[in-house]
Write a protein that holds these residues in place. Structure first.
Motif, PDB file in Angstrom:
ATOM      1  N   ASN A 175      12.585  28.909  46.710  1.00  0.00           N
ATOM      2  CA  ASN A 175      12.104  28.004  47.749  1.00  0.00           C
ATOM      3  C   ASN A 175      13.010  28.137  48.962  1.00  0.00           C
ATOM      4  O   ASN A 175      14.229  28.046  48.845  1.00  0.00           O
ATOM      5  CB  ASN A 175      12.111  26.564  47.249  1.00  0.00           C
ATOM      6  N   VAL A 176      12.406  28.370  50.119  1.00  0.00           N
ATOM      7  CA  VAL A 176      13.181  28.580  51.338  1.00  0.00           C
ATOM      8  C   VAL A 176      12.590  27.798  52.497  1.00  0.00           C
ATOM      9  O   VAL A 176      11.431  27.406  52.475  1.00  0.00           O
ATOM     10  CB  VAL A 176      13.254  30.081  51.719  1.00  0.00           C
ATOM     11  N   ASP A 177      13.408  27.569  53.496  1.00  0.00           N
ATOM     12  CA  ASP A 177      12.961  27.053  54.781  1.00  0.00           C
ATOM     13  C   ASP A 177      12.927  28.238  55.730  1.00  0.00           C
ATOM     14  O   ASP A 177      13.885  29.007  55.814  1.00  0.00           O
ATOM     15  CB  ASP A 177      13.925  25.988  55.316  1.00  0.00           C
ATOM     16  N   ARG A 230      16.077  26.377  50.637  1.00  0.00           N
ATOM     17  CA  ARG A 230      15.476  25.088  50.956  1.00  0.00           C
ATOM     18  C   ARG A 230      16.531  23.984  50.991  1.00  0.00           C
ATOM     19  O   ARG A 230      17.363  23.875  50.104  1.00  0.00           O
ATOM     20  CB  ARG A 230      14.395  24.762  49.922  1.00  0.00           C
ATOM     21  N   ARG A 231      16.507  23.215  52.071  1.00  0.00           N
ATOM     22  CA  ARG A 231      17.360  22.039  52.271  1.00  0.00           C
ATOM     23  C   ARG A 231      18.854  22.343  52.144  1.00  0.00           C
ATOM     24  O   ARG A 231      19.624  21.540  51.681  1.00  0.00           O
ATOM     25  CB  ARG A 231      16.966  20.930  51.293  1.00  0.00           C
TER      26      ARG A 231
END
Length: 99
Positions: free
Chosen positions: A55-57, A79-80
């Protein structure tokens, strides 16, 4: 100089999946020995496998390079993630690591 280069190459260790791919694609004909249509079909097949992705931004930003114009820079971060981390950008199909 060539002996030094060969010694360095002999120490390269691949992960098992990468080693299996290298072995599977080693026999002739190689991609550059095939007509473009057949070579593309083989590359499509190699790249058409499931991939586990973290999971990535993702953030896209236009950057003005001055005399070379404006380019799109894509930042991919876990992510975050709030602390300072290594980011990557994809520009013209090449990965470049940034700190």
């Amino acid at each position: 100089m060539l002996d030094q280069e060969m010694t360095q190459l002999e120490r390269v260790t691949l992960e098992p999946a990468a080693a299996a791919l290298a072995t599977a694609t080693d026999p002739h004909p190689r991609i550059y020995e095939l007509p473009p249509v057949k070579g593309r079909a083989i590359l499509d097949q190699l790249q058409d496998s499931p991939v586990t992705k973290a999971n990535v931004d993702i953030a896209d930003q236009l950057m003005d390079t001055g005399q070379w114009g404006t380019i799109n820079v894509r930042f991919v971060r876990p992510r975050r993630q709030l602390c300072s981390i290594t980011s990557h950008l994809l520009y013209s199909r090449c990965w470049v690591g940034l700190r």
